[in-house]
Design an enzyme around this catalytic site. Structure first.
Site, PDB file in Angstrom:
ATOM      1  N   HIS A 119       0.826  -1.205   0.000  1.00 21.49           N
ATOM      2  CA  HIS A 119       0.000   0.000   0.000  1.00 21.49           C
ATOM      3  C   HIS A 119       0.861   1.255   0.000  1.00 21.49           C
ATOM      4  CE1 HIS A 119      -3.777  -2.033   0.318  1.00 21.49           C
ATOM      5  NE2 HIS A 119      -3.498  -2.579   1.477  1.00 21.49           N
ATOM      6  N   CYS A 177      -0.020   1.630  -5.409  1.00 21.63           N
ATOM      7  CA  CYS A 177      -1.006   2.526  -6.022  1.00 21.63           C
ATOM      8  C   CYS A 177      -0.404   3.909  -6.266  1.00 21.63           C
ATOM      9  CB  CYS A 177      -2.233   2.656  -5.131  1.00 21.63           C
ATOM     10  SG  CYS A 177      -3.114   1.110  -4.926  1.00 21.63           S
TER      11      CYS A 177
END
Length: 197
Positions: A119, A177
């Site tokens: 993440h 991301c």
């Protein structure tokens, strides 16, 4: 008007509490996975006998078949002063604990593509600061493996062409991301390519 303002304040406080709890839970999971990784690596170092030393690392990798959710090692990023636990699998449960190893990708010495994901707002918060030439070290029960960043790019979130066989060449691919400062579900992916040193 006051009721509406009060309602917005209450909703804001609730959302902050939920976000804070999730952050705390993720930090706790990552810490626990890091403890497991350090213990596992210490045990694998201590349990090596003279006979086992004769067994090559290539043979050791054949026996290395971790289960989904299992802590398998540590990813070091020296320039960020980061040590992150590597967990087998990339589902939300695994990514909550650390860096996920994409299940169908290789491990070091398997002469193919190794894919790690994390993440952007937890383990890979500062990944965008890395430059070509920076290094990564994967510490696994059967050895330590260093890689050097050779390229990076940004792709659409549904671009599946990133994950592919590179056999017989080994390649480390790290994904997260993008954009890093985006709030909500990001629509792109930041990809780092690294080669063995």
């Amino acid at each position: 008007m006051r009721k509406t303002a009060f309602l917005f304040i209450v909703v804001g406080v609730v959302l902050l509490c939920i976000g804070g709890y999730q952050h705390f839970r993720n930090q706790l999971s990552e810490k626990q996975a890091m403890i497991e990784a350090n213990e596992m690596l210490a045990e694998s170092t201590q349990s090596v006998t003279t006979k086992e030393m004769a067994v090559s690392a290539e043979e050791a990798i054949e026996d290395f078949k971790p289960e989904t959710g299992e802590t398998v090692g540590i990813l070091e990023i020296p320039v960020l002063n980061a040590e992150l636990p590597i967990i087998e699998g990339t589902d939300p449960d695994e990514l909550e604990k650390g860096v996920g190893h994409y299940r169908n990708s290789a491990y070091p010495l398997q002469s193919d593509q190794i894919v790690l994901s994390g993440h952007r707002d937890t383990v890979f918060r500062n990944l965008g600061k890395l430059k070509i030439g920076d290094t990564f070290t994967m510490k696994l029960p059967y050895g330590e493996f260093e890689y050097q960043m050779v390229n990076s790019k940004i792709v659409a979130e549904d671009d599946t062409s990133i994950i592919k066989s590179t056999a017989p060449n080994e390649e480390l691919v790290i994904t997260t991301c993008y954009p890093f400062s985006y709030v909500g579900n990001a629509t792109k992916r930041y990809i780092i390519y690294a080669k063995p040193v």
